[in-house]
Design a protein around this motif. Structure first.
Motif, short mmCIF file in Angstrom:
data_model
loop_
_atom_site.label_atom_id
_atom_site.label_comp_id
_atom_site.label_asym_id
_atom_site.label_seq_id
_atom_site.Cartn_x
_atom_site.Cartn_y
_atom_site.Cartn_z
N GLU A 70 0.82 -1.21 0.00
CA GLU A 70 0.00 0.00 0.00
C GLU A 70 0.85 1.27 0.00
OE1 GLU A 70 -2.30 -0.58 3.51
OE2 GLU A 70 -3.69 -2.01 2.58
N LYS A 71 2.00 1.20 0.64
CA LYS A 71 2.76 2.42 0.94
C LYS A 71 3.90 2.71 -0.03
CE LYS A 71 5.14 2.24 4.79
NZ LYS A 71 5.34 2.13 6.25
N PRO A 73 4.84 1.58 -3.47
CA PRO A 73 4.91 1.79 -4.93
C PRO A 73 5.03 3.26 -5.33
CG PRO A 73 3.33 0.08 -4.44
CD PRO A 73 3.74 0.65 -3.11
N ALA A 74 4.24 4.13 -4.72
CA ALA A 74 4.32 5.55 -5.07
C ALA A 74 5.66 6.16 -4.66
CB ALA A 74 3.18 6.32 -4.41
N LEU A 75 6.17 5.74 -3.50
CA LEU A 75 7.47 6.25 -3.06
C LEU A 75 8.58 5.79 -4.00
CD1 LEU A 75 7.17 5.70 0.80
CD2 LEU A 75 7.23 7.90 -0.39
N GLN A 76 8.50 4.54 -4.43
CA GLN A 76 9.56 4.02 -5.30
C GLN A 76 9.49 4.57 -6.71
OE1 GLN A 76 9.24 -0.31 -4.36
NE2 GLN A 76 11.33 -0.10 -3.62
N GLU A 77 8.35 5.11 -7.09
CA GLU A 77 8.29 5.81 -8.37
C GLU A 77 9.17 7.06 -8.33
OE1 GLU A 77 4.44 6.74 -9.81
OE2 GLU A 77 3.79 4.65 -9.96
N ARG A 78 9.19 7.72 -7.17
CA ARG A 78 9.97 8.95 -7.01
C ARG A 78 11.43 8.65 -6.65
NH1 ARG A 78 6.99 12.53 -2.68
NH2 ARG A 78 8.78 13.89 -3.14
N TYR A 79 11.63 7.58 -5.89
CA TYR A 79 12.98 7.24 -5.41
C TYR A 79 13.26 5.80 -5.84
CZ TYR A 79 11.77 11.25 -2.49
OH TYR A 79 11.36 12.48 -2.04
N SER A 80 13.62 5.65 -7.10
CA SER A 80 13.68 4.33 -7.72
C SER A 80 14.84 3.47 -7.23
CB SER A 80 13.77 4.47 -9.25
OG SER A 80 14.93 5.22 -9.61
N ASP A 81 15.81 4.09 -6.56
CA ASP A 81 16.96 3.31 -6.08
C ASP A 81 16.77 2.83 -4.64
OD1 ASP A 81 17.05 5.91 -5.15
OD2 ASP A 81 19.24 6.06 -5.18
N THR A 82 15.56 2.97 -4.11
CA THR A 82 15.28 2.53 -2.75
C THR A 82 15.27 1.01 -2.67
OG1 THR A 82 13.93 4.50 -2.39
CG2 THR A 82 13.63 2.68 -0.84
N LYS A 83 15.81 0.46 -1.58
CA LYS A 83 15.81 -0.97 -1.32
C LYS A 83 14.94 -1.27 -0.11
CE LYS A 83 18.86 -1.73 -4.57
NZ LYS A 83 18.47 -2.40 -5.84
N LEU A 84 14.14 -2.33 -0.20
CA LEU A 84 13.23 -2.70 0.87
C LEU A 84 13.62 -4.04 1.47
CD1 LEU A 84 9.77 -1.71 -0.67
CD2 LEU A 84 11.21 -0.38 0.90
#
Length: 226
Positions: A70-71, A73-84
């Protein structure tokens, strides 16, 4: 935001944690770049995470598949190099979702999950690195593989082509953590594993000095919860 954390505080909080990491590494004669800081963003909404993203933090820990879906996908559109990283318990029926969402899983702890992840990795074509969670304090209420069962679980995981990158632990609450960190490091050495996911906001400098490669820090970055 919580009372103890505002957007403008994020760079300062992150810098302070990074300074503590540098200090602990210097004492231990280690390189700071060999320690991965995982910002534990579970239960925090996107607007509390964005300031840390803007400050440069790129690795985050969540403990629920649905919340992550839920949280993030939108964040990773802006910060595509984020690792979860998945740092919470994983139900076997969520293994395929986890394989698609996460870049690392810290809670492999039982044979049924080995089977589920093996199938999920084959189906999705992703080989997600996994830490085996060890019940280092022999606490029945916590997840984790019993120390005595670890050799068999590691053998099973390797047989299922699961990339085991190390061990993870959560020491008993309210007790000096150092002996448990030292024990996890020894067990990891005994099994030829380099990764040690250990240490949280209250004890990560100690964990680093005892060999942590991944530290899971929430409160020190986001502030105390309401």
């Amino acid at each position: 935001m919580t009372d103890n954390a505002t957007a403008s505080d994020a760079p300062q909080r992150l810098a302070q944690v990074q300074a503590e990491i540098d200090k602990a590494c210097k004492i231990a004669r280690r390189k700071p770049e060999d320690v991965t800081l995982i910002a534990i963003s579970k239960t925090h909404p996107a607007d509390e995470i964005v300031p840390l993203l803007e400050a440069g933090q790129r690795v985050y820990g969540e403990n629920r598949v649905q919340e992550t879906q839920e949280k993030w996908p939108a964040l990773q559109e802006r910060y595509s190099d984020t690792k979860l990283h998945l740092v919470g318990q994983l139900q076997s029926n969520k293994a395929e979702d986890a394989a698609q969402l996460f870049d690392c899983i810290h809670s492999l702890d039982r044979p049924s999950l080995v089977k589920a992840l093996g199938k999920a990795f084959d189906k999705t074509g992703r080989q997600v690195p996994c830490f085996v969670q060890v019940d280092i304090g022999e606490e029945e209420q916590k997840g984790g593989c019993a120390i005595r069962d670890l050799p068999a679980l590691l053998e099973q995981a390797r047989g299922a082509d699961i990339p085991v990158c190390g061990l993870m632990c959560v020491p008993p609450f309210g007790i000096e953590a150092a002996p448990y960190f030292a024990l996890l490091a020894k067990i990891a050495d005994d099994h030829g594993l380099d990764g040690r996911s250990m240490g949280m906001s209250g004890d990560y400098p100690t964990a680093i000095m005892l060999g942590a490669t991944h530290i899971r820090v929430g409160t020190a970055l986001f502030g105390a919860r309401d």
